[in-house]
Scaffold this motif. Structure first.
Motif, short mmCIF file in Angstrom:
data_model
loop_
_atom_site.label_atom_id
_atom_site.label_comp_id
_atom_site.label_asym_id
_atom_site.label_seq_id
_atom_site.Cartn_x
_atom_site.Cartn_y
_atom_site.Cartn_z
N MET A 1 0.84 -1.17 0.00
CA MET A 1 0.00 0.00 0.00
C MET A 1 0.89 1.24 0.00
SD MET A 1 -2.75 1.20 2.86
CE MET A 1 -4.31 1.01 2.07
N ASP A 2 0.61 2.17 -0.88
CA ASP A 2 1.42 3.38 -1.01
C ASP A 2 1.42 4.25 0.23
OD1 ASP A 2 2.27 2.77 -3.55
OD2 ASP A 2 0.77 4.00 -4.57
N SER A 3 0.38 4.18 1.03
CA SER A 3 0.32 5.04 2.22
C SER A 3 1.35 4.63 3.27
CB SER A 3 -1.07 5.02 2.84
OG SER A 3 -1.37 3.74 3.35
N LYS A 4 1.90 3.42 3.15
CA LYS A 4 2.92 2.97 4.11
C LYS A 4 4.31 2.88 3.47
CE LYS A 4 -0.26 0.52 7.06
NZ LYS A 4 -0.56 -0.70 7.79
N ASP A 5 4.43 3.22 2.21
CA ASP A 5 5.69 3.15 1.47
C ASP A 5 6.56 4.34 1.87
OD1 ASP A 5 7.78 3.03 -0.31
OD2 ASP A 5 6.52 2.75 -2.09
N GLU A 6 7.59 4.08 2.65
CA GLU A 6 8.43 5.15 3.17
C GLU A 6 9.32 5.79 2.11
OE1 GLU A 6 10.36 3.98 6.79
OE2 GLU A 6 8.46 3.38 7.70
N THR A 7 9.35 5.21 0.92
CA THR A 7 10.12 5.84 -0.16
C THR A 7 9.31 6.96 -0.82
OG1 THR A 7 9.36 4.30 -1.88
CG2 THR A 7 11.34 3.69 -0.63
N LYS A 8 8.02 7.01 -0.52
CA LYS A 8 7.14 8.05 -1.08
C LYS A 8 7.18 9.27 -0.16
CE LYS A 8 5.05 5.31 -4.16
NZ LYS A 8 4.95 5.51 -5.56
N SER A 9 6.90 10.42 -0.74
CA SER A 9 6.84 11.64 0.08
C SER A 9 5.61 11.59 0.97
CB SER A 9 6.76 12.88 -0.82
OG SER A 9 5.47 12.98 -1.41
N LEU A 10 5.59 12.42 1.98
CA LEU A 10 4.46 12.49 2.91
C LEU A 10 3.17 12.82 2.16
CD1 LEU A 10 3.40 12.34 5.77
CD2 LEU A 10 4.07 14.72 6.09
N GLU A 11 3.24 13.75 1.22
CA GLU A 11 2.05 14.13 0.46
C GLU A 11 1.55 12.95 -0.40
OE1 GLU A 11 -0.14 16.68 0.40
OE2 GLU A 11 0.97 17.22 2.21
N GLU A 12 2.45 12.20 -0.99
CA GLU A 12 2.06 11.04 -1.79
C GLU A 12 1.39 9.98 -0.92
OE1 GLU A 12 5.20 10.65 -5.44
OE2 GLU A 12 6.01 10.38 -3.42
N ARG A 13 1.94 9.78 0.27
CA ARG A 13 1.34 8.80 1.19
C ARG A 13 -0.02 9.27 1.68
NH1 ARG A 13 5.76 7.57 5.51
NH2 ARG A 13 6.36 9.68 5.01
N ARG A 14 -0.16 10.56 1.97
CA ARG A 14 -1.45 11.09 2.39
C ARG A 14 -2.49 10.93 1.27
NH1 ARG A 14 0.27 16.68 5.38
NH2 ARG A 14 0.87 15.73 7.35
N ALA A 15 -2.06 11.22 0.04
CA ALA A 15 -2.97 11.09 -1.10
C ALA A 15 -3.39 9.64 -1.29
CB ALA A 15 -2.31 11.62 -2.36
N ALA A 16 -2.46 8.72 -1.12
CA ALA A 16 -2.78 7.30 -1.25
C ALA A 16 -3.74 6.86 -0.15
CB ALA A 16 -1.50 6.45 -1.21
N LEU A 17 -3.50 7.33 1.05
CA LEU A 17 -4.38 6.99 2.17
C LEU A 17 -5.78 7.56 1.94
CD1 LEU A 17 -4.93 5.79 4.95
CD2 LEU A 17 -3.99 7.88 5.96
N GLN A 18 -5.87 8.81 1.50
CA GLN A 18 -7.17 9.42 1.24
C GLN A 18 -7.91 8.68 0.14
OE1 GLN A 18 -8.63 11.92 3.11
NE2 GLN A 18 -10.38 11.15 1.97
N SER A 19 -7.18 8.26 -0.88
CA SER A 19 -7.80 7.50 -1.97
C SER A 19 -8.36 6.18 -1.45
CB SER A 19 -6.76 7.24 -3.07
OG SER A 19 -7.31 6.46 -4.09
N ALA A 20 -7.60 5.51 -0.61
CA ALA A 20 -8.07 4.24 -0.04
C ALA A 20 -9.30 4.47 0.85
CB ALA A 20 -6.95 3.58 0.77
N LEU A 21 -9.28 5.53 1.64
CA LEU A 21 -10.42 5.84 2.49
C LEU A 21 -11.66 6.18 1.66
CD1 LEU A 21 -8.67 7.99 5.26
CD2 LEU A 21 -9.50 5.63 5.46
N ASP A 22 -11.46 6.91 0.59
CA ASP A 22 -12.59 7.25 -0.30
C ASP A 22 -13.19 6.00 -0.92
OD1 ASP A 22 -12.16 9.92 0.30
OD2 ASP A 22 -11.16 10.37 -1.61
#
Length: 82
Positions: A1-22
Motif C-alpha cells: 500500500m502506497d500510504s505505508k511506502d516510506e520511499t514516497k513523500s508524505l504528500e504522496e502517502r497522504r494522497a494514497a491513504l485518502q484515496s483508499a479511504l474514499d
C-alpha cells in the motif's frame, strides 16, 4: 500500500491513504444502499404474502443487518476523523 511506502513523500502517502479511504467509504455507501433496497423489496413482497410470520422474521433480520452496517459505518467514519 502506497500510504505505508516510506520511499514516497508524505504528500504522496497522504494522497494514497485518502484515496483508499474514499474507496472504502464508497463501498460502505453501496452496502448500505443495497441493505435498504433489500428491506424495501421485502416490504413490497409482504404486501402480497400469506406467510406473515416468516416474512416478519425475514424483515427483522434485514433491519438488523442494516443497523449493523450503519453502526459499522459510523464507527469507521469516527475512526477516520481521528
Amino acid at each position: 500500500m502506497d500510504s505505508k511506502d516510506e520511499t514516497k513523500s508524505l504528500e504522496e502517502r497522504r494522497a494514497a491513504l485518502q484515496s483508499a479511504l474514499d474507496m472504502q467509504q464508497a463501498t460502505t455507501d453501496k452496502e448500505l444502499e443495497l441493505a435498504r433496497e433489500k428491506m424495501n423489496i421485502q416490504k413490497q413482497q409482504m404486501a402480497t404474502s400469506t406467510n406473515m410470520a416468516e416474512d416478519e422474521q425475514k424483515l427483522a433480520q434485514l433491519q438488523a443487518d442494516l443497523y449493523d452496517k450503519e453502526a459499522s459505518s459510523l464507527l469507521q467514519q469516527k475512526t477516520m476523523k481521528g
